[in-house]
Design a protein around this motif. Structure first.
Motif: not given
Ligand code: FES
Length: 90
Positions: A27-47
Motif C-alpha cells: 500500500v502506498i501511504r503517507p509517513h505517519v508521525i506522532s508528537r505523543g500519545v493520541g497525536h499523529f500527523d501525516f507527512e510525505r503523502e504517497a511517498e
C-alpha cells in the motif's frame, strides 16, 4: 515497479529486503508521525510503500526502510526520454 511521486519516477524491485514479500502488492501511504500519545500527523503523502507481509515501510525514492535505513529495497534508475519512461536494469 515504477512509481510516480509528484512527477518524479522511481523504480523498485518487487521484493522486500526483509523476507521477500511482494512489495508490488503493498500500500502506498503517507509517513505517519506522532508528537505523543493520541497525536499523529501525516507527512510525505504517497511517498511511502508498506509491504503486505509484515508492514515494513519503505521510502519509494530511496528504497530504504523507515525503521532501519540499512534495509533497502533494490532501486533502478528511471528517466524520461522523448516522452517515454525508461527503466535501466543494468
Ligand atoms: S517481507 Fe516485507 S516486511 Fe517482511
Amino acid at each position: 515497479m515504477v512509481f510516480n511521486v509528484g512527477g518524479q519516477y522511481y523504480a523498485l524491485r518487487n521484493r522486500c529486503p526483509h523476507s521477500g514479500g511482494p512489495l508490488g502488492r503493498g500500500v502506498i501511504r503517507p509517513h505517519v508521525i506522532s508528537r505523543g500519545v493520541g497525536h499523529f500527523d501525516f507527512e510525505r503523502e504517497a511517498e511511502i510503500l508498506k509491504c503486505p507481509f509484515h508492514n515494513w515501510e519503505f521510502d519509494i525514492a530511496t528504497g530504504c526502510a523507515l525503521y532501519d535505513p540499512s534495509m533497502r529495497a533494490k532501486t533502478y534508475p528511471v528517466a524520461v526520454e522523448d516522452g517515454e519512461v525508461v527503466l535501466r536494469l543494468g
